[in-house]
Structure formats: C-alpha cells, structure tokens
Design a protein around this motif. Structure first.
Motif, PDB file in Angstrom:
ATOM      1  N   SER A 278       0.827  -1.210   0.000  1.00  0.00           N
ATOM      2  CA  SER A 278       0.000   0.000   0.000  1.00  0.00           C
ATOM      3  C   SER A 278       0.855   1.251   0.000  1.00  0.00           C
ATOM      4  O   SER A 278       0.571   2.212  -0.717  1.00  0.00           O
ATOM      5  N   LEU A 279       1.919   1.262   0.807  1.00  0.00           N
ATOM      6  CA  LEU A 279       2.817   2.415   0.820  1.00  0.00           C
ATOM      7  C   LEU A 279       3.536   2.576  -0.516  1.00  0.00           C
ATOM      8  O   LEU A 279       3.729   3.701  -0.992  1.00  0.00           O
ATOM      9  N   LEU A 280       3.926   1.462  -1.113  1.00  0.00           N
ATOM     10  CA  LEU A 280       4.586   1.522  -2.418  1.00  0.00           C
ATOM     11  C   LEU A 280       3.657   2.128  -3.466  1.00  0.00           C
ATOM     12  O   LEU A 280       4.059   2.999  -4.245  1.00  0.00           O
ATOM     13  N   ILE A 281       2.404   1.706  -3.481  1.00  0.00           N
ATOM     14  CA  ILE A 281       1.429   2.248  -4.441  1.00  0.00           C
ATOM     15  C   ILE A 281       1.180   3.728  -4.176  1.00  0.00           C
ATOM     16  O   ILE A 281       1.095   4.539  -5.101  1.00  0.00           O
ATOM     17  N   LEU A 282       1.091   4.110  -2.893  1.00  0.00           N
ATOM     18  CA  LEU A 282       0.881   5.511  -2.538  1.00  0.00           C
ATOM     19  C   LEU A 282       2.051   6.372  -2.994  1.00  0.00           C
ATOM     20  O   LEU A 282       1.862   7.434  -3.604  1.00  0.00           O
ATOM     21  N   LEU A 283       3.271   5.922  -2.716  1.00  0.00           N
ATOM     22  CA  LEU A 283       4.446   6.708  -3.098  1.00  0.00           C
ATOM     23  C   LEU A 283       4.624   6.775  -4.608  1.00  0.00           C
ATOM     24  O   LEU A 283       4.986   7.823  -5.146  1.00  0.00           O
ATOM     25  N   GLN A 284       4.362   5.679  -5.309  1.00  0.00           N
ATOM     26  CA  GLN A 284       4.478   5.698  -6.757  1.00  0.00           C
ATOM     27  C   GLN A 284       3.408   6.586  -7.379  1.00  0.00           C
ATOM     28  O   GLN A 284       3.644   7.242  -8.387  1.00  0.00           O
ATOM     29  N   GLY A 285       2.219   6.601  -6.777  1.00  0.00           N
ATOM     30  CA  GLY A 285       1.153   7.469  -7.275  1.00  0.00           C
ATOM     31  C   GLY A 285       1.488   8.935  -7.098  1.00  0.00           C
ATOM     32  O   GLY A 285       1.075   9.784  -7.882  1.00  0.00           O
ATOM     33  N   ALA A 286       2.236   9.264  -6.034  1.00  0.00           N
ATOM     34  CA  ALA A 286       2.640  10.646  -5.794  1.00  0.00           C
ATOM     35  C   ALA A 286       3.967  10.962  -6.479  1.00  0.00           C
ATOM     36  O   ALA A 286       4.522  12.040  -6.276  1.00  0.00           O
ATOM     37  N   ASN A 287       4.512  10.029  -7.268  1.00  0.00           N
ATOM     38  CA  ASN A 287       5.765  10.173  -8.003  1.00  0.00           C
ATOM     39  C   ASN A 287       6.951  10.400  -7.069  1.00  0.00           C
ATOM     40  O   ASN A 287       7.809  11.239  -7.307  1.00  0.00           O
ATOM     41  N   ILE A 288       6.963   9.684  -5.952  1.00  0.00           N
ATOM     42  CA  ILE A 288       8.068   9.725  -5.003  1.00  0.00           C
ATOM     43  C   ILE A 288       8.810   8.409  -5.115  1.00  0.00           C
ATOM     44  O   ILE A 288       8.240   7.342  -4.904  1.00  0.00           O
TER      45      ILE A 288
END
Length: 132
Positions: A10-20
C-alpha cells in the motif's frame, strides 16, 4: 506477516502514485542539510528555501549561485516525468445503425404442449359449495 506485506504494498502504491521514488527518500538528509546551510548563510525560511529550489525563484537562484550546483543536484524530487495518453477517434461516413443483415426467425419452437383431459374439478375434493 500478511499485514506487513499489505502495508508495504500500500505504501509503495501511494508513493508511486505521488511520483516519489526510493531515491528521493534516501536524499531527504541532503535536503535537510542544504536547508540548514541556507538558513545560516542567507536567513531563508523553509518556504523561501522551497521556492528557491522547486518554485518560482529556482531559475534566479541557480544563476546567482552556480557554486552550489553540485549540492542542488543531490536534492530529492529533481526528476522530471511525463506521461501522455493519446486517444484517436475516427469518424467514418458509413452509417452503422442501419444494417442489411436479416434476423432469422425461428419457425419451430423447442417446446411441446399436450392438452390434459383430466378434470380436477369433476368428482374430487375440490367442489364448489352446494346449497341444500
């Protein structure tokens, strides 16, 4: 263990969605160090620091302080990404609503009905009431 994996994904998807990227998280220490340098040398607040490195003042700051270019390259969130999706619609002059094909009619049904000659009402328990 499943909860830990779920939280990680979930954190990976969140960070990738925010382009981090992971590289950005590792470079956060350089960001704090460079901010402390700006705070001591120029008296910049955090918002002015962000504006000088990521906002409106970035071009003028880069021109004035070329000696800090190596430090600026180490800062996180410097990557540029662009994603574009192009949709193409082609309008044809043919009319797709009218069609020359015919719908075949089924002449025979797939059922059979036989008339029952047994009368339930004749001499059985289901008789209408009689007046005596």
């Amino acid at each position: 263990m499943n909860k830990l994996i779920s939280i990680g994904v979930s954190l990976l998807i969140l960070l990738q969605g925010a382009n981090i990227h992971l590289k950005d998280l590792v470079e956060l220490g350089d960001l704090v160090e460079h901010y402390q340098f700006h705070n001591k040398e120029y008296g910049d607040s955090f918002m002015v620091f962000v504006s000088k490195h990521y906002g409106e003042l970035k071009a003028s700051h880069s021109e004035k302080h070329k000696e800090e270019q190596k430090d600026h390259e180490k800062l996180p969130f410097q990557h540029q990404s662009h994603c574009s999706i192009q949709h193409v619609f082609v309008v044809d002059s043919d009319n797709y609503i009218t069609s020359d094909s015919e719908i075949p009619l089924v002449a025979k049904g797939n059922f059979h009905y036989q008339i029952s000659y047994f009368l339930v009402w004749e001499d059985g328990p289901f008789q209408p009431p009689r007046h005596t």
